[in-house]
Write an enzyme that holds these catalytic residues in place. Sequence first.
Site, PDB file in Angstrom:
ATOM      1  N   SER A  46      -7.085   5.416  -0.049  1.00 23.25           N
ATOM      2  CA  SER A  46      -7.347   4.097  -0.668  1.00 23.25           C
ATOM      3  C   SER A  46      -8.916   3.566  -0.902  1.00 23.25           C
ATOM      4  O   SER A  46      -9.403   3.693   0.373  1.00 23.25           O
ATOM      5  CB  SER A  46      -6.589   2.971  -0.265  1.00 23.25           C
ATOM      6  OG  SER A  46      -5.039   3.501  -0.008  1.00 23.25           O
TER       7      SER A  46
ATOM      8  N   ASP B  84       0.892  -1.095   0.022  1.00 28.14           N
ATOM      9  CA  ASP B  84       0.115  -0.143  -0.051  1.00 28.14           C
ATOM     10  C   ASP B  84       0.969   1.316   0.086  1.00 28.14           C
ATOM     11  O   ASP B  84       0.390   2.438   0.034  1.00 28.14           O
ATOM     12  CB  ASP B  84      -1.114  -0.034   1.141  1.00 28.14           C
ATOM     13  CG  ASP B  84      -2.145   1.008   1.033  1.00 28.14           C
ATOM     14  OD1 ASP B  84      -2.702   1.280  -0.288  1.00 28.14           O
ATOM     15  OD2 ASP B  84      -2.384   1.522   2.362  1.00 28.14           O
TER      16      ASP B  84
ATOM     17  N   GLN C 259      -4.876  -1.182  -7.193  1.00 27.73           N
ATOM     18  CA  GLN C 259      -5.485  -0.281  -6.468  1.00 27.73           C
ATOM     19  C   GLN C 259      -5.990   0.960  -7.167  1.00 27.73           C
ATOM     20  O   GLN C 259      -5.689   1.532  -7.919  1.00 27.73           O
ATOM     21  CB  GLN C 259      -4.672   0.137  -5.346  1.00 27.73           C
ATOM     22  CG  GLN C 259      -5.375   0.987  -4.352  1.00 27.73           C
ATOM     23  CD  GLN C 259      -4.322   1.530  -3.110  1.00 27.73           C
ATOM     24  OE1 GLN C 259      -3.977   2.818  -3.159  1.00 27.73           O
ATOM     25  NE2 GLN C 259      -3.795   0.640  -2.243  1.00 27.73           N
TER      26      GLN C 259
END
Length: 288
Positions: free
Chosen positions: A229, A205, A279
Amino acid sequence: MINSKELIALLNLEDLGNHNFSGNSVTIGSPNVFGGQVIAQAVNAAYKTIPENRILHSLHAYFLEAGDLTTRINYHVQEVRNGGSFSTRRVTASQKDKTIFILAASFHKQEDGFEHQATFDATIKQPEKLLSWDDMLEKFGDFLPKSMKYFLSIERPIEFKPVRIPNPLQPENLPPTEQVWFRLKGEKQEMDFRTKQEILAYISDYNILNAAFNPNASNHNFGNTQTASLDHSMWFFRDFDFDDWMLYCVESPNAFGAKGLSKGNIFTRDGKLIASVAQEGLLRPIKK
């Protein structure tokens, strides 16, 4: 956190019984819980309900609410399916009875089969020739924007070395790509594959949305854009070790409607593809 031992401790949840688990949070420099931490802790919770002979091969997650750093996160695991070759789990993360995150994860018994993988760029600049985030803070700290200086000053269990370092004082539009070397800090820890996957999920991430920013970096950055996110998917392929540097190669095919999509591959230093990531994140310009 300053090393891999502390990171492993953070990700290893307390077992409350009946498929319920609980964990703390540590800041990475933002006011909310780091998404990678929630992903990795959810994987840890799911693994606690999985037989030893099955390995995580994919996960798909949604971030629903910002996490509170001061409140423990509770994780509940639902056993969706236990088949002959695959097991599926659904993990719900909550704080104060509010669901902040959901994860679907699939686990597969190890099997033999044919293979191929994406090409690794062997000409890429090696980490020994690059500056780490710590080096950048030491060398340029007095000239960096206050928010960036604070972010770089946070102690982390991972060392990052970006292949390309943009000048924050003279921002320019860049290709929609990002390549970052990374490795764990501290003494080598003996880890099983499950623990290595949890740590890799945590790291995945970091840096990924940079690629979506780059084509518009002359006008937009993390300082004048609301970011978060929104979802995160990851596929795990081959076993690996954290003994050496690894490379995260990210590209962004699209940004539109206050959202940006990034996808990436994670390689070992010798070119072995160990995971792929995708993502979509919120990229909402802050109106003055």
